[in-house]
Motif scaffolding. Structure first.
Motif, short mmCIF file in Angstrom:
data_model
loop_
_atom_site.label_atom_id
_atom_site.label_comp_id
_atom_site.label_asym_id
_atom_site.label_seq_id
_atom_site.Cartn_x
_atom_site.Cartn_y
_atom_site.Cartn_z
N MET A 92 0.81 -1.22 0.00
CA MET A 92 0.00 0.00 0.00
C MET A 92 0.85 1.27 0.00
N TYR A 93 2.11 1.17 0.43
CA TYR A 93 2.98 2.34 0.40
C TYR A 93 3.53 2.60 -1.01
N GLN A 94 3.45 1.58 -1.87
CA GLN A 94 3.89 1.74 -3.25
C GLN A 94 2.70 2.03 -4.17
N HIS A 95 1.65 1.21 -4.07
CA HIS A 95 0.44 1.38 -4.88
C HIS A 95 -0.75 1.62 -3.96
N TYR A 96 -1.55 2.63 -4.30
CA TYR A 96 -2.73 2.89 -3.49
C TYR A 96 -3.64 1.67 -3.56
N PRO A 97 -4.04 1.11 -2.42
CA PRO A 97 -4.82 -0.14 -2.43
C PRO A 97 -6.19 0.02 -3.09
N GLU A 98 -6.49 -0.91 -3.98
CA GLU A 98 -7.76 -0.85 -4.71
C GLU A 98 -8.96 -0.97 -3.78
N SER A 99 -8.78 -1.70 -2.68
CA SER A 99 -9.88 -1.88 -1.73
C SER A 99 -10.27 -0.58 -1.02
N HIS A 100 -9.37 0.41 -1.07
CA HIS A 100 -9.63 1.69 -0.40
C HIS A 100 -10.15 2.76 -1.37
N THR A 101 -10.35 2.38 -2.64
CA THR A 101 -10.82 3.38 -3.61
C THR A 101 -12.33 3.57 -3.50
N ILE A 102 -12.78 4.75 -3.97
CA ILE A 102 -14.20 5.10 -3.96
C ILE A 102 -14.65 5.26 -5.41
N THR A 103 -15.86 4.89 -5.70
CA THR A 103 -16.39 5.10 -7.05
C THR A 103 -17.72 5.85 -6.98
N THR A 104 -17.89 6.77 -7.94
CA THR A 104 -19.17 7.51 -8.05
C THR A 104 -19.94 7.07 -9.29
N GLY A 105 -19.45 6.01 -9.95
CA GLY A 105 -20.08 5.56 -11.19
C GLY A 105 -21.55 5.25 -11.03
N ALA A 106 -21.90 4.54 -9.95
CA ALA A 106 -23.31 4.17 -9.73
C ALA A 106 -24.18 5.40 -9.54
N PHE A 107 -23.63 6.45 -8.88
CA PHE A 107 -24.39 7.68 -8.66
C PHE A 107 -24.76 8.33 -9.99
N TRP A 108 -23.78 8.45 -10.90
CA TRP A 108 -24.04 9.08 -12.19
C TRP A 108 -25.01 8.23 -13.03
N ASP A 109 -24.80 6.91 -13.01
CA ASP A 109 -25.72 6.01 -13.75
C ASP A 109 -27.15 6.14 -13.24
N ASP A 110 -27.30 6.12 -11.91
CA ASP A 110 -28.63 6.19 -11.31
C ASP A 110 -29.29 7.55 -11.57
N SER A 111 -28.47 8.62 -11.58
CA SER A 111 -29.02 9.96 -11.82
C SER A 111 -29.62 10.07 -13.22
#
Length: 672
Positions: free
Chosen positions: A380-399
């Protein structure tokens, strides 16, 4: 005493008459042409079309396959240049994104990892603090932090690698050409039409020849980006050098400076503040190019947006598009801060130890070593962990889904209203105008506003479009661009006036316009297509959103720049606020408003090629089809036709703006 008869000015009578003649010919010209068996007056015969596009394609084929300079062929020269550009690009891409590898293909082994996200984050924060203060450091840090947290880091680093290579080439080339144009006026006169074409020919039009010369891949994308982003640097360099105080240059001559010393030790340092504005423009245009460049192998965030558009993935496209905006904001703020910082110099306190002299560099170096060492054990100190990422894709799709389900009828009603009442009648009007009449009309307009030179230019450029078989598509282009510019002006000019007279409204409008201007052009298409589906109305909405900013900005600037003394004189004379606005401010702001409309037209035409993806049938689509078929000649001819429409509009509106400045005493006939 009887009432006098109102007389129509002669010039107004001429323009009204010309409009009605054009209207009659647009509606009944075909009937007349059929009656007298002269259909060529309305529709240019195919047998008369000059096959210039075939000659261009053959010339390009000869250039790529047979052209030689004796020791090497043209293809070897372009491939050699491609190799030279590719080496630093590969290094920067490895440094930021992929790491350094030994071997090829599946047998490749990573020797060194790329810079960790923590290292890049600390570096941009340090740059922000060095350039200005902790506020800027926090802003750019938050922007790059967003890229990591929202899962856009890897694509963003590929995009950043392209920008890091394209910007120095664009700035260096622009600076060199600008200096030559300043030194040699004949070179400047030759360069001006070339710069006009570079800025008005749609980028799609020269993607095909670039692909032929450099092949598919990131190098072609870098070359296209440099061509697109360099012209503002050339223009700003020339203007900045011309605006240097003559006393400074006289002092250099007295001191016995050579031409080289005068350029690099006197002129360039004196014009550095203005030159940094050019650097900022190159950076922003390079970022604006990333989506188009992804079509020929650039990758990164641009490819993500393009792939999302093809899949109609609203959420993914918005996330990648917003990531481009966030990166643009960070780099824009940094470059502006360096521009302001370069105008002043503060001597540092002399200290002996290196970490006292370079504290920021030492912190970044420490983070680099720490992340490299610890990153081997804790990823995690080299690559930002994927498990800690946030996505707004569903929000835009639902809107978008919510809007489609609940307001489909309302959206459809708006679409049908605009199409039936405004767009389709305008389209029929322009398509119906006979090409000989339109050519003569443009010549007359050129003669009226700019004299015989503008008239000749208008005539030749119009005949180029006609004789190359592009007339019907050109008229659809004019219709779609014209409709979009009218709506953008109707919305934008009042907003600009409101922003100028009301400070609170000005801040809100400024923030909205800044957002619209930084969003990549492709991003507008995704939600608009989902709400209105493909067609001219969808293209018009996207063009209006993209081209709105200049209409607002120039109108606001024109209203604000009216002399306070004139406004005070109006108040003393008993004028109401409405009278001051309509009789003093607006007439004097007219030249700026016209220039704003001019820039709106330029942006609308540049957006037309992109809206070809949503089903338009204009010159933009011809350029896009040529790109997909690798038809160099057709793409260049269609691109030149768009450029000539843009140049005609630019020259006519610029001439009318100049006439307005002369009429209101803002400029003399000699331009002083």
């Amino acid at each position: 005493m009887g009432m006098g008869v109102m007389r129509i000015p002669r010039s107004a009578f001429i323009w009204i008459s010309l409009f009605f003649i054009t209207l009659i010919l647009a509606n009944y010209g075909k009937l007349v042409a059929d009656a007298i068996s002269m259909n060529w007056l309305v529709k240019y015969p195919k047998v008369w079309v000059f096959p210039l596009k075939d000659y261009v394609s053959l010339a390009m084929q000869w250039l790529v396959e047979d052209a030689t300079f004796g020791l090497f062929t043209f293809t070897e020269a372009t491939r050699g240049l491609s190799w030279v550009i590719e080496q630093p690009y590969n290094f920067v891409r490895a440094l930021l994104s992929e790491g350094f590898e030994r071997g090829l293909g599946k047998s490749a082994v990573q020797v060194l990892p790329p810079l960790s996200w923590l290292t890049v984050l600390s570096a941009v924060i340090a740059l922000g603090h060095y350039a200005k203060d902790w506020t800027l450091a926090a802003i750019v840090g938050a922007c790059f932090g967003y890229l990591a947290i929202f899962g856009q880091w890897d694509s963003a680093m590929i995009t950043l690698a392209s920008v890091v290579i394209a910007v120095p080439i664009g700035v260096g080339g622009g600076l060199l050409f600008g200096i030559l144009a300043y030194r040699h006026h004949w070179f400047g006169r030759l360069l001006k039409p070339a710069l006009d074409l570079m800025q008005t020919i749609p980028i799609f039009a020269y993607l095909v020849p670039i692909l032929f010369m450099f092949g598919f891949g990131p190098v072609s994308a870098l070359v296209a980006t440099v061509i697109y982003a360099m012209p503002p640097m050339v223009r700003i360099t020339t203007m900045a050098l011309q605006s240097v105080d003559p006393e400074i240059t006289d002092f250099g001559l007295i001191c016995g400076c050579t031409q080289s010393q005068m350029t690099w030790r006197i002129l360039i340092p004196s014009a550095l503040g203005s030159l940094m504005v050019g650097v900022n423009q190159v950076i922003m245009l390079s970022l604006n190019m990333v989506i188009i460049a992804s079509m020929i192998g650039a990758g990164g965030l641009g490819f993500d947006v393009l792939a999302s558009l093809r899949r109609l993935d609203i959420g993914g496209g918005f996330e990648a598009g917003i990531a481009i905006v966030i990166m643009a904001i960070a780099i824009d703020r940094l470059s502006q801060a360096f521009a302001e910082r370069s105008t002043s110099y503060v001597h540092p306190k002399i200290r002996n130890r290196i970490y006292h002299r370079h504290p920021r560099s030492m912190i970044v170096l420490t983070v680099l070593i720490f992340s490299m060492v610890v990153g081997f054990f804790i990823p995690m100190y080299q690559h930002y962990p994927e498990s800690h990422t946030i996505t707004t894709g569903a929000f835009w799709d639902d809107s978008i889904k919510y809007l489609n389900i609940n307001y489909f009828d309302q959206f459809e009603a708006v679409k049908i209203f605009f199409l039936k009442s405004f767009m389709l009648p305008t389209k029929r009007f322009f398509i119906g105008i006979p090409w000989p009449w339109m050519t003569c009309l443009l010549v007359f307009i050129g003669w009226t506003f700019g004299g015989w030179k503008l008239a000749l230019m208008n005539g030749l450029m119009t005949l180029f479009i006609v004789t190359n078989g592009m007339w019907a598509k050109a008229m659809i282009t004019v219709y779609l661009c014209g409709v979009s510019v009218v709506i953008a002006s109707v919305i934008g000019i009042p907003l600009g006036i409101l922003a100028a007279v009301n400070k609170r409204a000005g801040k809100i409008i400024g923030a909205v316009i800044d957002t619209l201007q930084t969003l990549p052009s492709f991003v507008y298409l995704i939600p608009v297509v989902m709400l209105f589906r493909i067609g001219d109305f969808t293209a018009m909405i996207a063009i209006v959103l993209y081209a709105l900013a200049p209409a607002v900005r120039y109108a606001a600037h024109g209203i604000r720049s009216v002399s306070s003394e004139l406004i005070e004189a109006g108040i003393v004379s008993g004028c109401t606020p409405t009278q001051i606005l309509t009789q003093i401010r607006l007439p004097l702001a007219l030249p700026n408003i016209l220039l704003g409309i001019n820039q709106t037209i330029m942006l609308a035409l540049s957006m037309l090629v992109i809206t070809a993806l949503v089903g338009t049938r204009d010159l933009g689509q011809e350029v896009y089809i040529a790109l997909t078929r690798a038809d160099t000649g057709h793409g260049i001819i269609a691109g030149l036709s768009i450029a000539f429409i843009a140049i005609i509009a630019d020259r006519v509106i610029s001439a009318s703006a100049k006439n307005a400045r002369i009429r209101y005493g803002l400029e003399t006939t000699h331009g002083h």
